[in-house]
Design a protein around this motif. Structure first.
Motif, short mmCIF file in Angstrom:
data_model
loop_
_atom_site.label_atom_id
_atom_site.label_comp_id
_atom_site.label_asym_id
_atom_site.label_seq_id
_atom_site.Cartn_x
_atom_site.Cartn_y
_atom_site.Cartn_z
N GLY A 106 57.21 50.67 72.57
CA GLY A 106 57.22 52.16 73.24
C GLY A 106 56.42 53.72 72.76
O GLY A 106 55.68 54.50 73.44
N GLY A 107 56.24 53.54 71.54
CA GLY A 107 55.44 54.15 70.20
C GLY A 107 53.71 53.45 71.30
O GLY A 107 53.44 55.21 71.02
N TRP A 108 53.92 52.26 71.02
CA TRP A 108 52.36 52.26 71.44
C TRP A 108 51.63 52.47 72.84
O TRP A 108 50.69 53.03 73.03
N GLY A 109 52.66 52.87 73.67
CA GLY A 109 52.43 52.70 75.04
C GLY A 109 52.11 54.83 75.16
O GLY A 109 50.61 54.76 75.89
N ILE A 110 52.96 55.00 74.23
CA ILE A 110 52.46 56.65 74.27
C ILE A 110 51.55 56.48 73.73
O ILE A 110 50.27 58.18 74.29
N ILE A 111 50.76 56.55 72.98
CA ILE A 111 49.76 56.22 72.18
C ILE A 111 48.19 56.22 73.19
O ILE A 111 47.70 56.78 73.64
N LEU A 112 48.90 54.98 73.95
CA LEU A 112 47.45 54.36 74.52
C LEU A 112 47.49 55.02 75.97
O LEU A 112 46.15 55.84 76.11
N ARG A 113 48.75 55.49 76.58
CA ARG A 113 48.40 56.92 77.71
C ARG A 113 47.81 57.59 76.81
O ARG A 113 47.36 58.41 78.18
N GLY A 114 47.92 58.47 75.76
CA GLY A 114 47.70 59.41 75.43
C GLY A 114 45.79 59.59 75.40
O GLY A 114 45.29 60.73 75.47
N LEU A 115 45.82 58.18 75.04
CA LEU A 115 44.09 57.91 74.85
C LEU A 115 43.96 58.51 75.67
O LEU A 115 42.42 58.65 76.03
N TYR A 116 44.24 57.82 77.08
CA TYR A 116 44.08 57.65 78.08
C TYR A 116 43.69 58.88 78.25
O TYR A 116 42.69 58.85 79.57
N ALA A 156 36.13 62.62 86.99
CA ALA A 156 36.77 62.53 85.51
C ALA A 156 37.04 60.73 85.27
O ALA A 156 36.98 60.29 84.38
N ILE A 157 38.07 60.62 86.77
CA ILE A 157 38.99 59.02 86.62
C ILE A 157 37.57 58.04 86.55
O ILE A 157 38.22 57.13 86.10
N LEU A 158 37.13 58.00 87.25
CA LEU A 158 36.45 56.81 87.90
C LEU A 158 35.53 56.92 86.49
O LEU A 158 35.15 55.73 86.08
N LEU A 159 34.60 58.12 86.10
CA LEU A 159 34.10 57.46 84.48
C LEU A 159 35.03 56.87 83.68
O LEU A 159 34.52 55.80 82.92
N ALA A 160 36.22 57.25 83.32
CA ALA A 160 37.28 56.43 82.24
C ALA A 160 37.66 55.55 83.29
O ALA A 160 37.45 54.14 81.93
N PHE A 161 37.65 55.12 84.14
CA PHE A 161 37.76 53.17 84.04
C PHE A 161 36.58 52.99 85.27
O PHE A 161 36.81 51.02 85.20
N GLY A 162 35.26 53.95 84.86
CA GLY A 162 34.46 53.02 85.74
C GLY A 162 34.60 51.71 85.00
O GLY A 162 33.55 50.21 85.76
N ASP A 163 33.75 51.37 83.98
CA ASP A 163 33.64 49.71 83.01
C ASP A 163 34.34 49.16 83.21
O ASP A 163 33.60 48.47 83.47
#
Length: 229
Positions: A106-116, A156-163
């Motif tokens: 749960g904590g890891w999921g919050i961190i990863l979503r926060g990074l995105y 911004a979203i396309l560039l974040a997930f484009g790679d």
């Protein structure tokens, strides 16, 4: 000495395909095109990673944070997204089984979503979308400002997930190309053996024709249209 009629050397019963069958199903795509697509997607994905890092850096530069914080966040986001993309490509879930427990996940999921979210927001700021988050501009031209905010948000979203998109396509092609490559090799081998059969048949046919020609009687009646040849 009677006249000898010429006979057809090939009676029409021979079929080279009976000795070296060329596969009816060739590879769907040439191996060269597959390798070219893989190389192009790989290069494009790394270029997008560099572009994402640069845009995040530009966005962080507009925020009240020190440069080392901006650089650390940019590198952390890029490396984390590469790892998360690999986990998803092999069928895993980057939000599960990493924290070591249910609470840890749960904590890891919050961190990863926060990074995105930080990556998307930094790209949004880098594209200049922050300047449109102004109540005065929104009141003056609501449709125009909302449209610009959405447009910069999509970029911004396309560039974040484009790679990640390019890497996933690249991996699918690389995995699916295995069968295509085997078909290409099989067809190349069978076409080569088929050509060898035709070459050997040609040599034997020419040798047989020479032997037959040496045994035929000499006659020029055929020049005057007399009798059968």
């Amino acid at each position: 000495m009677g006249k000898t009629k010429l006979r057809r050397i090939n009676s029409g019963q021979y079929s080279p395909r009976s000795s070296a069958i060329v596969p009816a199903t060739p590879p769907r795509v040439s191996p060269e095109r597959v390798q070219g697509a893989i190389a192009l997607l790989t290069v494009g994905a790394f270029v997008l990673i560099a572009a994402d890092c640069w845009m995040s850096w530009v966005g962080f530069s507009q925020l009240p944070v020190d440069w080392w914080i901006a650089a650390s966040l940019t590198g952390l986001i890029a490396i984390t997204q590469i790892g998360a993309g690999v986990i998803q490509s092999i069928g895993g879930d980057p939000f599960k089984d990493i924290g070591g427990s249910a609470q840890g996940d749960g904590g890891w999921g919050i961190i990863l979503r926060g990074l995105y979210l930080i990556d998307i927001f930094s790209n949004f700021a880098g594209f200049g979308g922050v300047q449109y988050l102004n109540i005065n501009q929104l009141m003056a031209d609501p449709l125009g400002v909302i449209g610009l905010v959405l447009w910069n948000g999509v970029l911004a979203i396309l560039l974040a997930f484009g790679d990640e998109i390019l890497f996933r396509i690249r991996d699918r092609i690389a995995i699916g190309a295995a069968v295509n490559g085997q078909l290409a090799k099989l067809r190349s081998i069978q076409v080569e053996t088929h050509n060898l059969v035709l070459q050997a048949y040609r040599e034997r046919a020419i040798a047989y024709a020479r032997t037959l020609g040496e045994k035929l009687p000499i006659s020029f009646d055929w020049l005057e249209g007399k009798g059968d040849v």
